[in-house]
Design a protein around this motif. Structure first.
Motif, PDB file in Angstrom:
ATOM      1  N   ASP A 145      40.188  28.297  37.909  1.00 37.61           N
ATOM      2  CA  ASP A 145      40.725  29.642  37.662  1.00 37.61           C
ATOM      3  C   ASP A 145      40.448  30.107  36.233  1.00 37.61           C
ATOM      4  O   ASP A 145      40.100  31.275  36.003  1.00 37.61           O
ATOM      5  N   GLU A 146      40.584  29.184  35.272  1.00 38.97           N
ATOM      6  CA  GLU A 146      40.436  29.556  33.860  1.00 38.97           C
ATOM      7  C   GLU A 146      39.026  30.055  33.557  1.00 38.97           C
ATOM      8  O   GLU A 146      38.847  30.987  32.763  1.00 38.97           O
ATOM      9  N   VAL A 147      38.026  29.462  34.193  1.00 41.80           N
ATOM     10  CA  VAL A 147      36.636  29.896  33.986  1.00 41.80           C
ATOM     11  C   VAL A 147      36.448  31.317  34.518  1.00 41.80           C
ATOM     12  O   VAL A 147      35.839  32.173  33.864  1.00 41.80           O
ATOM     13  N   VAL A 148      36.989  31.573  35.718  1.00 41.20           N
ATOM     14  CA  VAL A 148      36.878  32.909  36.321  1.00 41.20           C
ATOM     15  C   VAL A 148      37.590  33.941  35.445  1.00 41.20           C
ATOM     16  O   VAL A 148      37.060  35.035  35.194  1.00 41.20           O
ATOM     17  N   GLU A 149      38.776  33.597  34.981  1.00 35.08           N
ATOM     18  CA  GLU A 149      39.537  34.515  34.121  1.00 35.08           C
ATOM     19  C   GLU A 149      38.763  34.859  32.857  1.00 35.08           C
ATOM     20  O   GLU A 149      38.690  36.035  32.451  1.00 35.08           O
ATOM     21  N   THR A 150      38.168  33.844  32.230  1.00 30.51           N
ATOM     22  CA  THR A 150      37.419  34.067  30.987  1.00 30.51           C
ATOM     23  C   THR A 150      36.229  34.985  31.213  1.00 30.51           C
ATOM     24  O   THR A 150      35.989  35.926  30.439  1.00 30.51           O
ATOM     25  N   ILE A 151      35.484  34.741  32.294  1.00 32.13           N
ATOM     26  CA  ILE A 151      34.302  35.564  32.574  1.00 32.13           C
ATOM     27  C   ILE A 151      34.710  37.003  32.896  1.00 32.13           C
ATOM     28  O   ILE A 151      34.048  37.957  32.457  1.00 32.13           O
ATOM     29  N   CYS A 152      35.788  37.190  33.635  1.00 28.33           N
ATOM     30  CA  CYS A 152      36.278  38.554  33.896  1.00 28.33           C
ATOM     31  C   CYS A 152      36.625  39.261  32.581  1.00 28.33           C
ATOM     32  O   CYS A 152      36.275  40.431  32.377  1.00 28.33           O
ATOM     33  N   ASN A 153      37.308  38.547  31.688  1.00 25.49           N
ATOM     34  CA  ASN A 153      37.710  39.135  30.404  1.00 25.49           C
ATOM     35  C   ASN A 153      36.503  39.518  29.553  1.00 25.49           C
ATOM     36  O   ASN A 153      36.550  40.501  28.800  1.00 25.49           O
ATOM     37  N   GLU A 154      35.420  38.744  29.674  1.00 20.15           N
ATOM     38  CA  GLU A 154      34.239  38.979  28.835  1.00 20.15           C
ATOM     39  C   GLU A 154      33.262  39.995  29.434  1.00 20.15           C
ATOM     40  O   GLU A 154      32.313  40.414  28.765  1.00 20.15           O
ATOM     41  N   THR A 155      33.495  40.393  30.702  1.00 17.58           N
ATOM     42  CA  THR A 155      32.573  41.317  31.377  1.00 17.58           C
ATOM     43  C   THR A 155      32.954  42.767  31.077  1.00 17.58           C
ATOM     44  O   THR A 155      34.113  43.149  31.232  1.00 17.58           O
ATOM     45  N   PRO A 156      31.996  43.597  30.652  1.00 21.64           N
ATOM     46  CA  PRO A 156      32.294  45.011  30.388  1.00 21.64           C
ATOM     47  C   PRO A 156      32.761  45.732  31.664  1.00 21.64           C
ATOM     48  O   PRO A 156      32.310  45.400  32.769  1.00 21.64           O
ATOM     49  N   GLY A 157      33.624  46.710  31.501  1.00 18.67           N
ATOM     50  CA  GLY A 157      34.152  47.449  32.653  1.00 18.67           C
ATOM     51  C   GLY A 157      35.406  46.789  33.195  1.00 18.67           C
ATOM     52  O   GLY A 157      35.951  45.853  32.607  1.00 18.67           O
ATOM     53  N   ILE A 158      35.858  47.288  34.353  1.00 19.71           N
ATOM     54  CA  ILE A 158      37.079  46.761  34.964  1.00 19.71           C
ATOM     55  C   ILE A 158      36.733  45.724  36.022  1.00 19.71           C
ATOM     56  O   ILE A 158      36.118  46.041  37.043  1.00 19.71           O
ATOM     57  N   VAL A 159      37.097  44.469  35.769  1.00 20.78           N
ATOM     58  CA  VAL A 159      36.990  43.400  36.767  1.00 20.78           C
ATOM     59  C   VAL A 159      38.066  42.371  36.421  1.00 20.78           C
ATOM     60  O   VAL A 159      38.145  41.894  35.285  1.00 20.78           O
ATOM     61  N   VAL A 160      38.904  42.055  37.398  1.00 20.76           N
ATOM     62  CA  VAL A 160      40.065  41.191  37.150  1.00 20.76           C
ATOM     63  C   VAL A 160      40.253  40.198  38.298  1.00 20.76           C
ATOM     64  O   VAL A 160      39.826  40.453  39.429  1.00 20.76           O
ATOM     65  N   PRO A 161      40.902  39.050  38.043  1.00 21.74           N
ATOM     66  CA  PRO A 161      41.306  38.173  39.137  1.00 21.74           C
ATOM     67  C   PRO A 161      42.325  38.902  40.009  1.00 21.74           C
ATOM     68  O   PRO A 161      43.266  39.505  39.488  1.00 21.74           O
ATOM     69  N   ALA A 162      42.124  38.865  41.331  1.00 20.92           N
ATOM     70  CA  ALA A 162      42.996  39.622  42.235  1.00 20.92           C
ATOM     71  C   ALA A 162      43.811  38.739  43.168  1.00 20.92           C
ATOM     72  O   ALA A 162      44.972  39.011  43.436  1.00 20.92           O
ATOM     73  N   ASN A 163      43.191  37.684  43.712  1.00 18.75           N
ATOM     74  CA  ASN A 163      43.885  36.782  44.642  1.00 18.75           C
ATOM     75  C   ASN A 163      43.638  35.333  44.239  1.00 18.75           C
ATOM     76  O   ASN A 163      42.510  34.849  44.341  1.00 18.75           O
ATOM     77  N   TYR A 164      44.693  34.648  43.820  1.00 17.72           N
ATOM     78  CA  TYR A 164      44.612  33.207  43.580  1.00 17.72           C
ATOM     79  C   TYR A 164      44.971  32.532  44.895  1.00 17.72           C
ATOM     80  O   TYR A 164      46.130  32.223  45.163  1.00 17.72           O
ATOM     81  N   ASN A 165      43.977  32.331  45.761  1.00 13.84           N
ATOM     82  CA  ASN A 165      44.244  31.904  47.139  1.00 13.84           C
ATOM     83  C   ASN A 165      44.556  30.416  47.269  1.00 13.84           C
ATOM     84  O   ASN A 165      45.454  30.013  48.005  1.00 13.84           O
ATOM     85  N   CYS A 166      43.771  29.589  46.585  1.00 14.19           N
ATOM     86  CA  CYS A 166      43.982  28.141  46.562  1.00 14.19           C
ATOM     87  C   CYS A 166      43.073  27.601  45.472  1.00 14.19           C
ATOM     88  O   CYS A 166      42.202  28.325  44.977  1.00 14.19           O
ATOM     89  N   PRO A 167      43.258  26.346  45.064  1.00 12.92           N
ATOM     90  CA  PRO A 167      42.370  25.808  44.029  1.00 12.92           C
ATOM     91  C   PRO A 167      40.898  25.924  44.431  1.00 12.92           C
ATOM     92  O   PRO A 167      40.512  25.538  45.527  1.00 12.92           O
ATOM     93  N   GLY A 168      40.105  26.512  43.531  1.00 16.05           N
ATOM     94  CA  GLY A 168      38.686  26.673  43.818  1.00 16.05           C
ATOM     95  C   GLY A 168      38.345  27.892  44.653  1.00 16.05           C
ATOM     96  O   GLY A 168      37.179  28.089  45.011  1.00 16.05           O
TER      97      GLY A 168
END
Length: 293
Positions: free
Chosen positions: A136-159
């Motif tokens: 999750d932390e890797v996905v969060e970091t990449i979303c934060n670093e990407t220009p525009g609006i992109v965010v984690p939306a569903n934490y469904n299960c590990p991975g």
């Protein structure tokens, strides 16, 4: 402790609820009441429509809600939740199941939510993507670093995490996620960026409807998508339900908290078995099953 869990959008299928309608008088009465409340025959679409008909947001969300809630009511004395939770839309089903909302108010709110979300989707082109095989932390970091609006939306299960936002930003993030080692980063066939800041117009529209609706003291705690902890006070439930449209669905965190609080048996109420699969990936030591009559 028995934890009852309620699915969200994507669990629909043609013919859903027909067995309940044909075999239980109470179910038939509730389905007919729903047709009157919605002012169209949702049962025709659920029982005999095409997959495309059922994919319409104004149909999908009420259909899944009805299947889940009516099944829980038909279960009668066998339905004894110690705790409940719902995935996104499923939170409304859970709130009827634990007595916070009555059937009519729950259905009206779900219908308003569906229409408000559809309207928000039409205001700006947007999308979602499933990301598999990354922390999750890797996905969060990449979303934060990407220009525009992109965010984690569903934490469904590990991975397994779903991201949401503007089309260009989501596409860019998907490329970066693949470079970072994601097994898959796949665009989803959805109408828009649910659980992202782009749902703000829908959140505002739904907020007034929720504030005007009577919420009762629940018969058992609900573990809501936003705080992920047990909630029992009506004002807190309302606030979390409003926040949910623009905030991520923290399903992994909610299930872990339910297990920590004593949940041992997770029973899925509604169409499909998606949530059972997610629960097993979150904690393989708990029992999972489908509610059946």
């Amino acid at each position: 402790m028995n934890a009852y869990i309620f699915p969200g959008q994507g669990a629909q299928f043609v013919g859903m609820g027909l067995d309940l309608y044909e075999n239980h008088q109470q179910a038939q009465e509730l389905f007919e009441q729903a047709n009157e409340i919605l002012d169209f025959s949702i049962t025709d679409v659920m029982f005999e429509g095409t997959p495309e008909d059922l994919k319409q947001t104004k149909v999908t969300q009420p259909a899944i809600f009805l299947h889940s809630v009516i099944l829980s009511k038909v279960l009668g004395d066998d339905f004894k939740p110690d705790m409940v939770a719902g995935h996104s839309l499923g939170e409304f089903s859970a709130l009827v199941a634990n007595g916070t909302l009555n059937f009519e108010d729950g259905l009206k709110l779900v219908s308003k939510r569906a229409l408000a979300m559809q309207k928000a989707c039409e205001m700006q082109s947007s999308t979602m993507a499933a990301v598999l095989g990354l922390d999750d932390e890797v996905v969060e970091t990449i979303c934060n670093e990407t220009p525009g609006i992109v965010v984690p939306a569903n934490y469904n299960c590990p991975g397994q995490l779903v991201i949401s936002g503007e089309i260009e930003a989501v596409n860019t993030a998907c490329e970066k996620l693949k470079e970072a080692g994601a097994r898959r980063a796949l665009l989803l066939p959805v109408g828009g960026a649910f659980h992202s800041p782009l749902m703000e117009p829908a959140r505002e529209e739904l907020a007034s409807a929720i504030e005007a609706t009577k919420f009762n003291v629940p018969t058992c705690p609900i573990y809501q998508n936003v705080p992920t902890t047990a909630v029992t006070d009506a004002d807190g439930i309302k606030a979390n339900l409003i926040s949910q449209l623009t905030a991520p669905v923290k399903w992994t965190q909610s299930i872990l908290q339910m297990v920590q609080d004593g949940g041992t048996s997770f029973i899925e109420v509604g169409p499909g078995k998606v949530l059972q699969g997610l629960v097993r990936k979150i904690d393989s030591g708990v029992e999972t099953s489908s509610a059946a009559v």
